[in-house]
Design a protein around this motif. Structure first.
Motif, PDB file in Angstrom:
ATOM      1  N   TYR A 563     -12.346 -30.192 -10.926  1.00 52.56           N
ATOM      2  CA  TYR A 563     -11.077 -30.166 -11.663  1.00 52.56           C
ATOM      3  C   TYR A 563     -10.824 -31.505 -12.346  1.00 52.56           C
ATOM      4  CZ  TYR A 563     -10.192 -26.061  -8.657  1.00 52.56           C
ATOM      5  OH  TYR A 563     -10.274 -24.866  -7.993  1.00 52.56           O
ATOM      6  N   ALA A 564     -11.078 -32.595 -11.622  1.00 49.35           N
ATOM      7  CA  ALA A 564     -10.872 -33.929 -12.195  1.00 49.35           C
ATOM      8  C   ALA A 564     -11.856 -34.193 -13.323  1.00 49.35           C
ATOM      9  CB  ALA A 564     -11.003 -34.990 -11.106  1.00 49.35           C
ATOM     10  N   ASP A 565     -13.091 -33.756 -13.149  1.00 49.07           N
ATOM     11  CA  ASP A 565     -14.094 -33.957 -14.205  1.00 49.07           C
ATOM     12  C   ASP A 565     -13.697 -33.235 -15.486  1.00 49.07           C
ATOM     13  OD1 ASP A 565     -15.638 -35.491 -12.527  1.00 49.07           O
ATOM     14  OD2 ASP A 565     -16.997 -33.856 -11.963  1.00 49.07           O
ATOM     15  N   LEU A 566     -13.206 -32.011 -15.341  1.00 52.13           N
ATOM     16  CA  LEU A 566     -12.790 -31.261 -16.524  1.00 52.13           C
ATOM     17  C   LEU A 566     -11.574 -31.920 -17.172  1.00 52.13           C
ATOM     18  CD1 LEU A 566     -12.997 -28.893 -18.458  1.00 52.13           C
ATOM     19  CD2 LEU A 566     -11.671 -27.509 -16.823  1.00 52.13           C
ATOM     20  N   ALA A 567     -10.653 -32.438 -16.376  1.00 50.24           N
ATOM     21  CA  ALA A 567      -9.480 -33.119 -16.927  1.00 50.24           C
ATOM     22  C   ALA A 567      -9.896 -34.301 -17.793  1.00 50.24           C
ATOM     23  CB  ALA A 567      -8.564 -33.582 -15.791  1.00 50.24           C
ATOM     24  N   ARG A 568     -10.871 -35.074 -17.309  1.00 49.25           N
ATOM     25  CA  ARG A 568     -11.355 -36.220 -18.085  1.00 49.25           C
ATOM     26  C   ARG A 568     -12.023 -35.752 -19.377  1.00 49.25           C
ATOM     27  NH1 ARG A 568     -11.955 -38.720 -12.749  1.00 49.25           N
ATOM     28  NH2 ARG A 568     -13.805 -37.448 -12.323  1.00 49.25           N
ATOM     29  N   LYS A 569     -12.750 -34.651 -19.307  1.00 43.20           N
ATOM     30  CA  LYS A 569     -13.403 -34.116 -20.500  1.00 43.20           C
ATOM     31  C   LYS A 569     -12.375 -33.664 -21.532  1.00 43.20           C
ATOM     32  CE  LYS A 569     -16.528 -30.397 -21.980  1.00 43.20           C
ATOM     33  NZ  LYS A 569     -17.334 -29.231 -21.530  1.00 43.20           N
ATOM     34  N   LEU A 570     -11.344 -32.995 -21.074  1.00 41.89           N
ATOM     35  CA  LEU A 570     -10.308 -32.520 -21.995  1.00 41.89           C
ATOM     36  C   LEU A 570      -9.559 -33.684 -22.629  1.00 41.89           C
ATOM     37  CD1 LEU A 570      -8.810 -29.472 -20.024  1.00 41.89           C
ATOM     38  CD2 LEU A 570     -10.458 -29.450 -21.918  1.00 41.89           C
ATOM     39  N   GLN A 571      -9.358 -34.756 -21.862  1.00 40.18           N
ATOM     40  CA  GLN A 571      -8.702 -35.921 -22.441  1.00 40.18           C
ATOM     41  C   GLN A 571      -9.539 -36.511 -23.569  1.00 40.18           C
ATOM     42  OE1 GLN A 571      -9.035 -39.694 -20.707  1.00 40.18           O
ATOM     43  NE2 GLN A 571      -6.861 -40.252 -20.949  1.00 40.18           N
ATOM     44  N   ARG A 572     -10.847 -36.578 -23.358  1.00 43.61           N
ATOM     45  CA  ARG A 572     -11.730 -37.130 -24.386  1.00 43.61           C
ATOM     46  C   ARG A 572     -11.747 -36.264 -25.640  1.00 43.61           C
ATOM     47  NH1 ARG A 572     -15.086 -37.924 -19.752  1.00 43.61           N
ATOM     48  NH2 ARG A 572     -16.344 -36.081 -20.307  1.00 43.61           N
ATOM     49  N   GLN A 573     -11.479 -34.983 -25.510  1.00 41.63           N
ATOM     50  CA  GLN A 573     -11.532 -34.065 -26.638  1.00 41.63           C
ATOM     51  C   GLN A 573     -10.212 -33.945 -27.400  1.00 41.63           C
ATOM     52  OE1 GLN A 573     -12.791 -30.397 -24.801  1.00 41.63           O
ATOM     53  NE2 GLN A 573     -14.958 -30.964 -24.793  1.00 41.63           N
ATOM     54  N   LEU A 574      -9.181 -34.613 -26.932  1.00 43.93           N
ATOM     55  CA  LEU A 574      -7.866 -34.465 -27.558  1.00 43.93           C
ATOM     56  C   LEU A 574      -7.917 -34.722 -29.058  1.00 43.93           C
ATOM     57  CD1 LEU A 574      -5.482 -36.166 -24.948  1.00 43.93           C
ATOM     58  CD2 LEU A 574      -5.506 -33.747 -25.582  1.00 43.93           C
ATOM     59  N   GLU A 575      -8.518 -35.836 -29.439  1.00 42.28           N
ATOM     60  CA  GLU A 575      -8.452 -36.237 -30.846  1.00 42.28           C
ATOM     61  C   GLU A 575      -9.328 -35.380 -31.745  1.00 42.28           C
ATOM     62  OE1 GLU A 575      -8.540 -40.331 -31.780  1.00 42.28           O
ATOM     63  OE2 GLU A 575      -7.178 -40.924 -30.160  1.00 42.28           O
ATOM     64  N   THR A 576     -10.368 -34.787 -31.188  1.00 46.70           N
ATOM     65  CA  THR A 576     -11.215 -33.937 -32.040  1.00 46.70           C
ATOM     66  C   THR A 576     -10.657 -32.529 -32.182  1.00 46.70           C
ATOM     67  OG1 THR A 576     -12.600 -33.341 -30.141  1.00 46.70           O
ATOM     68  CG2 THR A 576     -13.299 -35.223 -31.483  1.00 46.70           C
ATOM     69  N   THR A 577      -9.811 -32.112 -31.261  1.00 45.27           N
ATOM     70  CA  THR A 577      -9.307 -30.733 -31.292  1.00 45.27           C
ATOM     71  C   THR A 577      -7.855 -30.615 -31.750  1.00 45.27           C
ATOM     72  OG1 THR A 577      -8.740 -30.897 -28.937  1.00 45.27           O
ATOM     73  CG2 THR A 577     -10.883 -29.925 -29.499  1.00 45.27           C
ATOM     74  N   MET A 578      -7.091 -31.712 -31.733  1.00 45.37           N
ATOM     75  CA  MET A 578      -5.662 -31.621 -32.034  1.00 45.37           C
ATOM     76  C   MET A 578      -5.128 -32.717 -32.944  1.00 45.37           C
ATOM     77  SD  MET A 578      -4.419 -30.450 -28.236  1.00 45.37           S
ATOM     78  CE  MET A 578      -5.993 -30.663 -27.414  1.00 45.37           C
ATOM     79  N   VAL A 579      -5.938 -33.638 -33.343  1.00 48.04           N
ATOM     80  CA  VAL A 579      -5.508 -34.744 -34.207  1.00 48.04           C
ATOM     81  C   VAL A 579      -6.182 -34.606 -35.564  1.00 48.04           C
ATOM     82  CG1 VAL A 579      -5.534 -37.242 -34.556  1.00 48.04           C
ATOM     83  CG2 VAL A 579      -5.082 -36.308 -32.274  1.00 48.04           C
ATOM     84  N   THR A 580      -5.371 -34.568 -36.619  1.00 47.89           N
ATOM     85  CA  THR A 580      -5.945 -34.472 -37.959  1.00 47.89           C
ATOM     86  C   THR A 580      -6.112 -35.858 -38.571  1.00 47.89           C
ATOM     87  OG1 THR A 580      -5.720 -33.513 -40.174  1.00 47.89           O
ATOM     88  CG2 THR A 580      -3.679 -34.129 -39.042  1.00 47.89           C
ATOM     89  N   THR A 581      -7.258 -36.033 -39.233  1.00 46.13           N
ATOM     90  CA  THR A 581      -7.513 -37.269 -39.995  1.00 46.13           C
ATOM     91  C   THR A 581      -7.537 -36.974 -41.489  1.00 46.13           C
ATOM     92  OG1 THR A 581      -9.896 -36.956 -39.752  1.00 46.13           O
ATOM     93  CG2 THR A 581      -8.799 -38.346 -38.112  1.00 46.13           C
TER      94      THR A 581
END
Length: 820
Positions: A563-581
């Motif tokens: 569960y903790a490993d997946l949480a860290r993975k999702l945090q790393r993916q925040l900017e690629t999946t929800m942040v527009t450049t």
């Protein structure tokens, strides 16, 4: 005043009465059945079935109430020695509105008001008076001590005044109202007007006058029975169909109750009915008339009448004191006294704690008393007076795990450890399991919306609503409310299945919903409208996974580290999946590159393309990069992202851009009591969940329109206040002076949105477009839903956060785990 255009109804009544009397004569009824005197005609059955289309009442409540009931071993135990009063009421536009009995969503009454006749006029209390409301019981600083109200309604022309004291009987399922009429000119006649909506519908009621009692029930054999009685006898009374043969129609031509119908049906046929009772005329100016009125409920006429009479016999003083709390009853003042943190929290408000005390009362009042721990969203039906009541509807009187979480955390913040524990344990009832009726697929997620008894109403999958029970369990464990043994048991029984669903999702088939969920993409985000990758949803998912990992370690679950490993993975993916450049709203640098910011939701996890959101609430879907939503602040609140993160700060700057066109603009400013400007925020740009800006019609009143507009939601002022506190902590700039600025801006900001009864709304008027039939003023709560439990909960949590100088909803374990 007199309304000549309604005289056409008189001919309908007269014609119907003539027909009815002819039928009675032909059926050889006794003379008593058709007794006629010079002032009125007594007729057995009222004409005009089924009456006009029933609706609910205005949703902008200025007061709600119910009796306080203590738990017995985590439950409400209704016994002769410890009776539980299962009655809730609401007040709006100066009159008693939806009143519930049994389950908290089970309305029995739409409205109870007075009709006043005099020389040349007929008024309705709701439409022809200026209303004020205050609390009957307050401390020396004016803080409310119970949900008992004094309502004073003054005629707009100064001809009369009505004062009402309203509360429930803790020992019985009944409501008491003390009424005092004062005439300021001669010849004022009061009439009581009651519009029942028995068992949560207004289309199937039967009303009857039975001696000095007004009685209502439905044609169903298991119907609830409502009885209204006062300790001053009626001069006359009548039952009729709303808009056709009721007392308002009868009185409007000459100010007299000309027809005394004894019932609306002798064939068990229901409709939209009303009961009207005339009181003695106040002959002279400055005459007054006082009486106690009781509404009693039961499963049959005998028990309903007995309950009503028992409360009348008990008397005003005894019932009111029991409601507050006395030597035989734990009342509302005792509940408030148990909330020890309130004493310190008061100093971090700008109104001496008035709204804080009211919020504590309002939150506790919105819990069902059959299913302990079932916390509802609001004791109202959104835009109720334009919503049909032909078919039963819970409105917001239902359970959403997201709103539920906010309330449970607020209880914990103000020192109530019992209610959030009981609420947490209740959640098992609304978790999808293999044995959930009609369900096939992967269990573990929590239902979107249910009745308090667990009956399924809406079935969308919202991943934040599956994460939040895990988060709540962790908080209760950390607070010592749940022991290690208890949280371990709950982990195995409820939280681990939820965490597993957050990891893998799966196929879901329930009612209309036949889909596959692939986290972190959610079928619906927190506004229940869009699918995809949502910052607010993902914030909860990450926090929930980390909380599950921490509890799982205690439970010696080998899966916990995953569960903790997946949480860290999702945090790393925040900017690629929800942040527009490649944003369309932000500033660009010298090379034309846009500053990155969080979108409301990215349908496919690619925030840089032209994907559109789906059409919703009458609004056509726009490019995902056009829609701002402050939900990304949840990432900071829970400890997923630091408050100083540059993308967060860029996104905040865009939220604050008041130069955007109104459809896309989120932030608006309002004037606080000290004259300063305080902020308010809409849910997101292009929001259509609100009134039509052109016609002023209520939301979806005649179907969805493109001009509908969602207004400002006051709890966002609290969410922003939490962020600014976190930012000050991160910047190491929190000083007594800067803290005072935060309190004056955000705590006072939320207080600004409270109405006279200290109720906080779902939405407040933002000044854009047609001000509607209600002529809303800037910052005034609208007809969407007041009080909203979430708003009161956010206020309580904000005050606690300012008191602790630490965000109450912060999860240190999330920050620590993600840093590894």
């Amino acid at each position: 005043m007199l309304k000549p255009h309604l005289l056409t109804h008189r001919s309908i009544i007269a014609k119907a009465v003539t027909t009815s009397m002819m039928a009675l004569a032909l059926s050889a009824c006794s003379p008593a059945d058709t007794q006629v005197n010079t002032s009125a005609q007594v007729v057995n059955v009222a004409p005009g079935t089924p009456g006009t289309e029933p609706t609910w009442a205005f949703s902008g409540k200025t007061g709600i109430g119910t009796s306080y009931e203590p738990y017995v071993n985590g439950h409400y135990q209704d016994t002769a020695a410890n009776p539980v009063s299962k009655v809730w009421f609401s007040i709006a536009q100066g009159v008693l509105t939806e009143t519930m009995f049994g389950l908290i969503h089970n309305a029995q009454l739409k409205e109870l008001q007075f009709i006043i006749s005099g020389k040349g006029f007929v008024d309705t209390e709701k439409n022809n008076t200026i209303s004020t409301i205050e609390y009957l019981d307050t401390d020396d600083m004016g803080r409310p001590l119970s949900l008992a109200y004094k309502v004073i309604n003054k005629d707009v022309e100064g001809k009369y005044q009505i004062e009402k004291h309203i509360f429930t009987d803790p020992d019985r399922s009944s409501l008491m109202m003390k009424v005092t009429f004062t005439a300021f000119e001669a010849g004022i006649t009061p009439h009581l007007y009651v519009n029942p909506h028995i068992d949560n519908s207004g289309a199937n009621d039967i009303a009857s006058v039975e001696g000095q009692s007004l009685v209502a029930y439905t044609s169903d054999t298991n119907s609830t029975v409502m009885t209204v009685k006062t300790n001053v006898d009626f001069v006359a009374a009548s039952a009729g169909f709303v808009g056709i043969s009721d007392g308002i129609v009868d009185l409007q031509d000459n100010g007299k109750l000309d027809y005394h119908y004894q019932t609306t049906s002798d064939t068990n046929q229901g409709g939209n009915v009303a009961l009207t009772a005339q009181y003695p005329t106040l002959t002279n100016a400055n005459d007054s008339l006082s009486f106690n009125l009781v509404i009693g409920f039961g499963k049959d006429k005998a028990s309903s009448l007995a309950t009503t009479q028992a409360t009348l016999d008990a008397g005003y003083d005894a019932v009111k004191q029991a409601y507050l709390g006395d030597d035989k009853h734990l009342g509302w003042k005792d509940y408030l006294a148990s909330l020890k943190p309130l004493n310190d929290m008061i100093t971090n408000t700008t109104d001496n704690g008035k709204l804080l005390y009211a919020s504590a009362l309002v939150l506790k009042a919105q819990e069902d008393k059959t299913h302990a721990g079932a916390l509802i969203a609001s004791l109202s039906n959104p835009w109720g007076d334009t919503v049909s009541a032909k078919v039963g509807s819970t409105g917001y009187k239902a359970v959403w795990p997201r709103d539920f979480y906010q309330c449970a955390m607020a209880f914990l913040a103000m020192g109530d450890t019992q209610t959030p524990k009981v609420a947490f344990e209740y959640l098992k009832q609304v978790q999808v399991q293999q044995q959930t009726p009609g369900f096939a697929g992967t269990p573990g997620w929590f239902l979107q919306k249910t009745h308090v008894d667990g009956e399924i109403e809406w079935v969308g999958v919202q991943l934040d609503q599956t994460a939040m029970p895990i988060m709540l369990g962790w908080k209760l464990w950390q607070a010592g409310v749940l022991s290690d043994a208890e949280i371990t048991q709950w982990y195995n029984d409820m939280l681990k299945p939820a965490a597993n669903f957050l990891v893998k999702g799966g196929k879901v088939k329930l009612d209309w919903n036949d889909t596959k969920i692939t986290p972190p993409s959610t079928q619906q985000e927190r506004w229940e409208e869009q699918a995809g990758f949502s910052p607010s949803t993902t914030a909860a998912v990450i926090a929930g996974l980390v909380a599950a990992s921490d509890i799982g370690a205690l439970a010696k679950d080998e899966q916990a580290p995953e569960y903790a490993d997946l949480a860290r993975k999702l945090q790393r993916q925040l900017e690629t999946t929800m942040v527009t450049t490649t944003g369309l709203l932000g500033q660009t640098d010298s090379k034309g590159k846009a500053a990155p910011y969080y979108v409301r939701i990215s349908p496919n996890g690619n925030p840089n393309n032209t994907d559109k959101l789906i059409d919703n609430n009458g609004k056509p879907g726009l490019d995902q990069r056009m829609i701002l939503d402050g939900g990304f602040l949840e990432l900071v609140r829970y400890g997923v992202v630091n408050a100083q993160d540059p993308v967060i700060k860029n996104s905040v700057m865009l939220i604050d851009n008041q130069g955007l066109e109104d459809n896309l603009r989120v932030k608006y400013e309002f004037t606080a009591k000290d004259g300063s400007k305080v902020p308010g925020y809409r849910r997101y740009g292009n929001d259509g969940y609100g009134e039509d800006t052109v016609t002023g019609l209520s939301y979806a009143e005649k179907g969805d329109t493109e001009n509908q507009r969602g207004r400002v939601w006051p709890f966002f002022t609290g969410e922003r206040g939490h962020y600014e506190l976190a930012l000050a902590k991160a910047n190491d700039t929190l000083t007594p002076d800067t803290k005072k600025v935060l309190i004056n801006t955000y705590v006072q900001g939320m207080e600004t949105f409270a109405n006279q009864g200290l109720m906080l709304p779902e939405q407040a008027w933002d000044g854009v477009g047609n001000a509607t039939r209600y002529n809303y003023k800037l910052g005034q709560g609208t007809n969407s839903a007041t009080p909203l439990a979430w708003t009161h909960a956010e206020y309580v949590k904000l005050v606690r956060s300012m008191t602790d100088e630490q965000v109450w909803d912060f999860y240190p374990v999330v920050q620590q785990t993600l840093a590894k």
